[in-house]
Scaffold this motif. Structure first.
Motif, PDB file in Angstrom:
ATOM      1  N   VAL A 137       0.566  -0.936  -0.327  1.00  0.00           N
ATOM      2  CA  VAL A 137       0.185  -0.645   0.087  1.00  0.00           C
ATOM      3  C   VAL A 137       0.608   1.112   0.042  1.00  0.00           C
ATOM      4  CG1 VAL A 137       0.117  -0.451   2.067  1.00  0.00           C
ATOM      5  CG2 VAL A 137      -2.223   1.250   0.950  1.00  0.00           C
ATOM      6  N   VAL A 138       0.503   2.163  -0.594  1.00  0.00           N
ATOM      7  CA  VAL A 138       1.216   3.489  -0.840  1.00  0.00           C
ATOM      8  C   VAL A 138       0.341   4.954  -0.812  1.00  0.00           C
ATOM      9  CG1 VAL A 138       3.201   4.743  -2.764  1.00  0.00           C
ATOM     10  CG2 VAL A 138       2.492   1.934  -3.090  1.00  0.00           C
ATOM     11  N   LEU A 139       1.363   5.103   0.050  1.00  0.00           N
ATOM     12  CA  LEU A 139       0.536   6.021   0.637  1.00  0.00           C
ATOM     13  C   LEU A 139       0.773   7.442   0.926  1.00  0.00           C
ATOM     14  CD1 LEU A 139       0.157   4.720   4.662  1.00  0.00           C
ATOM     15  CD2 LEU A 139      -1.294   4.737   3.013  1.00  0.00           C
ATOM     16  N   GLY A 174      12.272  11.142  -3.986  1.00  0.00           N
ATOM     17  CA  GLY A 174      12.446  10.144  -5.482  1.00  0.00           C
ATOM     18  C   GLY A 174      13.329  11.564  -6.399  1.00  0.00           C
ATOM     19  N   LYS A 175      13.516  13.048  -6.645  1.00  0.00           N
ATOM     20  CA  LYS A 175      14.744  13.378  -6.895  1.00  0.00           C
ATOM     21  C   LYS A 175      15.772  13.209  -7.204  1.00  0.00           C
ATOM     22  CE  LYS A 175      11.326  18.131  -5.675  1.00  0.00           C
ATOM     23  NZ  LYS A 175      10.358  18.330  -6.740  1.00  0.00           N
ATOM     24  N   GLU A 176      15.970  13.960  -8.186  1.00  0.00           N
ATOM     25  CA  GLU A 176      17.540  13.192  -8.536  1.00  0.00           C
ATOM     26  C   GLU A 176      18.455  13.958  -7.468  1.00  0.00           C
ATOM     27  OE1 GLU A 176      17.839  11.525 -11.753  1.00  0.00           O
ATOM     28  OE2 GLU A 176      19.582  10.981 -11.130  1.00  0.00           O
ATOM     29  N   THR A 177      18.079  15.257  -7.889  1.00  0.00           N
ATOM     30  CA  THR A 177      19.534  15.436  -7.018  1.00  0.00           C
ATOM     31  C   THR A 177      19.145  15.145  -5.065  1.00  0.00           C
ATOM     32  OG1 THR A 177      17.630  17.145  -7.114  1.00  0.00           O
ATOM     33  CG2 THR A 177      19.940  17.358  -8.485  1.00  0.00           C
ATOM     34  N   VAL A 178      18.475  15.151  -5.444  1.00  0.00           N
ATOM     35  CA  VAL A 178      17.739  14.559  -3.686  1.00  0.00           C
ATOM     36  C   VAL A 178      18.656  13.517  -3.545  1.00  0.00           C
ATOM     37  CG1 VAL A 178      16.394  14.596  -1.502  1.00  0.00           C
ATOM     38  CG2 VAL A 178      15.516  16.418  -3.022  1.00  0.00           C
ATOM     39  N   LEU A 418       9.595   6.935  -7.963  1.00  0.00           N
ATOM     40  CA  LEU A 418       8.903   6.013  -6.514  1.00  0.00           C
ATOM     41  C   LEU A 418       7.684   4.661  -7.408  1.00  0.00           C
ATOM     42  CD1 LEU A 418       8.131   9.616  -4.426  1.00  0.00           C
ATOM     43  CD2 LEU A 418      10.092   7.952  -4.420  1.00  0.00           C
ATOM     44  N   LEU A 419       7.695   5.395  -7.760  1.00  0.00           N
ATOM     45  CA  LEU A 419       6.381   4.108  -8.623  1.00  0.00           C
ATOM     46  C   LEU A 419       7.105   2.894  -8.731  1.00  0.00           C
ATOM     47  CD1 LEU A 419       3.573   5.807 -10.322  1.00  0.00           C
ATOM     48  CD2 LEU A 419       3.660   5.667  -8.429  1.00  0.00           C
ATOM     49  N   SER A 421      10.062   2.231  -8.258  1.00  0.00           N
ATOM     50  CA  SER A 421      10.665   1.193  -6.558  1.00  0.00           C
ATOM     51  C   SER A 421       9.144   0.532  -5.674  1.00  0.00           C
ATOM     52  CB  SER A 421      10.978   2.517  -5.465  1.00  0.00           C
ATOM     53  OG  SER A 421      12.060   3.082  -6.110  1.00  0.00           O
ATOM     54  N   ALA A 422       8.198   1.655  -5.792  1.00  0.00           N
ATOM     55  CA  ALA A 422       7.154   0.977  -4.676  1.00  0.00           C
ATOM     56  C   ALA A 422       7.157  -0.576  -6.134  1.00  0.00           C
ATOM     57  CB  ALA A 422       5.952   1.738  -5.621  1.00  0.00           C
ATOM     58  N   LEU A 423       6.553  -0.467  -6.955  1.00  0.00           N
ATOM     59  CA  LEU A 423       5.867  -2.008  -7.622  1.00  0.00           C
ATOM     60  C   LEU A 423       8.251  -3.093  -8.064  1.00  0.00           C
ATOM     61  CD1 LEU A 423       5.797  -0.285 -11.161  1.00  0.00           C
ATOM     62  CD2 LEU A 423       3.973  -1.712  -9.615  1.00  0.00           C
ATOM     63  N   GLU A 424       8.813  -2.825  -7.867  1.00  0.00           N
ATOM     64  CA  GLU A 424      10.280  -3.570  -7.790  1.00  0.00           C
ATOM     65  C   GLU A 424       9.933  -3.829  -5.611  1.00  0.00           C
ATOM     66  OE1 GLU A 424      12.864  -1.313 -10.683  1.00  0.00           O
ATOM     67  OE2 GLU A 424      13.057  -1.266  -8.889  1.00  0.00           O
ATOM     68  N   GLY A 425       9.211  -3.904  -4.756  1.00  0.00           N
ATOM     69  CA  GLY A 425       9.801  -3.739  -3.849  1.00  0.00           C
ATOM     70  C   GLY A 425      10.488  -2.973  -2.817  1.00  0.00           C
ATOM     71  N   SER A 426      10.998  -1.912  -3.144  1.00  0.00           N
ATOM     72  CA  SER A 426      11.842  -1.467  -2.486  1.00  0.00           C
ATOM     73  C   SER A 426      11.645  -0.227  -1.980  1.00  0.00           C
ATOM     74  CB  SER A 426      12.996  -0.959  -3.733  1.00  0.00           C
ATOM     75  OG  SER A 426      14.592   0.056  -2.376  1.00  0.00           O
ATOM     76  N   GLN A 427      11.837  -0.372  -0.446  1.00  0.00           N
ATOM     77  CA  GLN A 427      11.669   1.051   0.096  1.00  0.00           C
ATOM     78  C   GLN A 427      11.908   1.962   0.514  1.00  0.00           C
ATOM     79  OE1 GLN A 427      10.212  -2.142   3.765  1.00  0.00           O
ATOM     80  NE2 GLN A 427       8.334  -0.801   4.194  1.00  0.00           N
ATOM     81  N   SER A 428      13.601   1.900   0.140  1.00  0.00           N
ATOM     82  CA  SER A 428      14.982   2.956   0.337  1.00  0.00           C
ATOM     83  C   SER A 428      14.111   4.768   0.444  1.00  0.00           C
ATOM     84  CB  SER A 428      16.218   2.688   0.121  1.00  0.00           C
ATOM     85  OG  SER A 428      16.230   1.975  -1.040  1.00  0.00           O
ATOM     86  N   LEU A 429      13.741   4.927  -0.976  1.00  0.00           N
ATOM     87  CA  LEU A 429      12.598   6.168  -0.487  1.00  0.00           C
ATOM     88  C   LEU A 429      11.870   6.395  -0.486  1.00  0.00           C
ATOM     89  CD1 LEU A 429      13.684   6.310  -4.484  1.00  0.00           C
ATOM     90  CD2 LEU A 429      15.145   6.753  -2.800  1.00  0.00           C
ATOM     91  N   PHE A 430      11.195   5.205   0.665  1.00  0.00           N
ATOM     92  CA  PHE A 430      10.166   5.714   1.167  1.00  0.00           C
ATOM     93  C   PHE A 430      10.606   5.923   2.984  1.00  0.00           C
ATOM     94  CE2 PHE A 430       8.792   3.624  -2.932  1.00  0.00           C
ATOM     95  CZ  PHE A 430       7.896   4.526  -3.220  1.00  0.00           C
TER      96      PHE A 430
END
Ligand code: BG6
Length: 483
Positions: A137-139, A174-178, A418-419, A421-430
């Motif tokens: 679930v993505v909030l 999710g921003k490149e520079t961040v 971000l989408l 990453s969520a599809l791949e199941g990686s939480q590091s950007l969340f």
């Protein structure tokens, strides 16, 4: 990737049409979506599939800079499904169960609706047998308006989903520079060894916006800039700048380090609120040569509102690395221009042998431009070439512009990353729940102190850098904002 279904709750909403559909299209165009991935729009309004396709197509033509590619569109349209259901009626979620087998397929549920409905969505999914260990679930933010309300939202979700199934969005991550902040800090020895209170004098983080509240008075007036921008985006940037080296790039490593920074933030309370914070609110002014209304004159505005549209803060981090190094944060709406940057001011030299040319040697600066014109600059002194007697110094800039350095046809929007990453199941950007709650704890204390003092925010004309008090906040410490 496993076979997957991406479900968008709130398919007609602003977020879905402005960001999600265009981002999914771009991922498809880049060949990053599995061939059998389906995108299921869900909303209460009755709609035939053809109508939903037309809506999706319109959002692409409206919100993408480039024209829609006919071949990509054909493939993309083939993925779209539409399910009409009332999100508050839990028994209606069985309609989704008819088309999705959550055991055979990963189901990624994106809640692009107000947070008050997150609990209903999770319960509806569970009741329909759609929550398996691989369901996600993505909030979206705002996750509450304070610690207590954020706990209510998180508890409602946690009844049905474990933390490793929950993806809390902060689109700045999710921003490149961040993301580049992590690369810059931990892939370059000049920075890994020069990143603490022995070398750095202070840090400035600015997120200035040109936009006002864009017709979002109802939401914004209850929130204000502190909760809308600082609780999430600015504190996330600060955490990435200040955190200790994570052991790996894995999600738990990074999130553990960010949490430690949030825990080390010195509380701002009613005892130091005046010296550490500035609240502003824009009045009528001029931007890009044209007049713009003040906050009170915005559509549906309330002339008595004390909601702040600008915040400046002095933040201290109580740990070994940052003892004595203030972080100055400022963010506001209707400012002179859109600009987000992190500026690291290095310490001045202990002794100056060039006094004939420069009485007070300026300190070196590392400027990380997050947006627009993404890039990195280092300000330093150089000798002016020439054979005349004496050494003449001049301030010069090493300027690395990303668009020139990295030729790329398409700069990915934060949501695309971000989408994916969520599809791949990686939480590091969340964001993990404890990060959100720690950030709220710190913000609540500021909010309480402001409430107690009950002062009106200081007015600033739209199109400026905020109230003069924010200049004074720096001047008191013998410093100035980077202009
Ligand atoms: C959102 C805030 O999270 O971020 C908005 O709710 C703000 O008020 C926006 O305008 C800024 O995002 P960006 O990507 O334009 O810097």
């Amino acid at each position: 990737m496993q076979p997957c279904d991406f479900v968008v709750f709130g398919a007609h909403g602003d977020l879905a049409t402005r960001k999600l559909v265009p981002s999914l299209y771009q991922l498809d165009k880049a060949g990053l979506l599995e061939p059998d991935l389906r995108i299921v729009g869900v909303a209460r309004r009755e709609m035939a599939l053809d109508e939903y396709l037309a809506l999706a197509r319109e959002s692409l033509t409206t919100f993408m800079k480039e024209p829609v590619d006919a071949q990509v569109w054909e493939r993309f349209a083939g993925r779209l499904r539409y399910v009409c259901l009332d999100l508050a009626s839990h028994d209606q979620y069985s309609k989704l169960r008819e088309i999705i087998d959550p055991v055979k397929r990963v189901m990624v549920n994106y809640c692009a609706v107000p947070p008050s409905i997150y609990g209903d969505i999770c319960r509806g999914l569970a009741q329909a047998g759609l929550v398996t260990p691989q369901t996600r679930v993505v909030l979206e933010k705002p996750l509450g308006t304070d610690l207590a309300s954020s706990k209510v939202i998180n508890d409602a979700v946690a009844q049905f989903f474990k933390e490793e199934q929950v993806y809390r969005i902060d689109h700045y991550l999710g921003k490149e520079t961040v993301l580049n902040l992590v690369a810059l800090r931990f892939a370059n020895s000049i920075f890994t060894t020069n990143w603490d209170n022995t070398t750095i004098d202070h840090v400035q983080i600015t997120v200035a916006e040109e936009v006002g509240i864009e017709g979002r008075w109802g939401y914004f007036d209850k929130s204000g800039q502190l909760r809308d921008m600082v609780q999430n985006h600015l504190l996330q940037i600060l955490s990435l700048v200040a955190m200790e080296p994570p052991v790996t790039l894995g999600s738990e490593s990074i999130r553990n380090e960010k949490l430690k920074v949030l825990k080390a933030l010195r509380p701002i309370t009613k005892d130091n609120i005046e010296e550490k914070t500035v609240r502003g609110q824009y009045a009528a002014g001029f931007l890009k040569g044209g007049p713009v209304p003040g906050y009170h004159e915005e559509e549906a505005g309330n002339p008595r509102s004390f909601t702040e549209t600008f915040v400046a803060l002095r933040v201290d981090i109580d740990n070994w690395r940052w003892a004595g190094v203030p972080f100055y944060l400022r963010t506001g709406k209707r400012m002179t221009k859109k600009l987000s940057e992190v500026v690291i001011y290095f310490k001045r030299l202990p002794h100056n042998i060039f006094r004939e040319s420069y009485k007070n040697l300026p300190s070196n600066k590392l400027i990380i431009r997050l947006q627009p014109n993404e890039g990195v600059e280092i300000e330093m002194l150089n000798k002016v070439p020439g054979i005349g007697s004496g050494v003449k110094l001049q301030r010069t800039t090493l300027d690395l512009s990303f668009s020139e350095a990295f030729e790329s046809a398409h700069v990915a929007d934060a949501y695309e990353r971000l989408l994916l990453s969520a599809l791949e199941g990686s939480q590091s950007l969340f964001i993990r729940r404890d990060e959100v709650e720690q950030a709220w704890t710190w913000i609540d204390s500021i909010q309480d102190a402001w409430r107690t003092s009950n002062d009106a925010p200081m007015p600033y004309p739209a199109g400026t850098w905020g109230p003069v008090a924010s200049v004074a906040l720096m001047a008191r410490d013998g410093r100035a904002w980077d202009e």
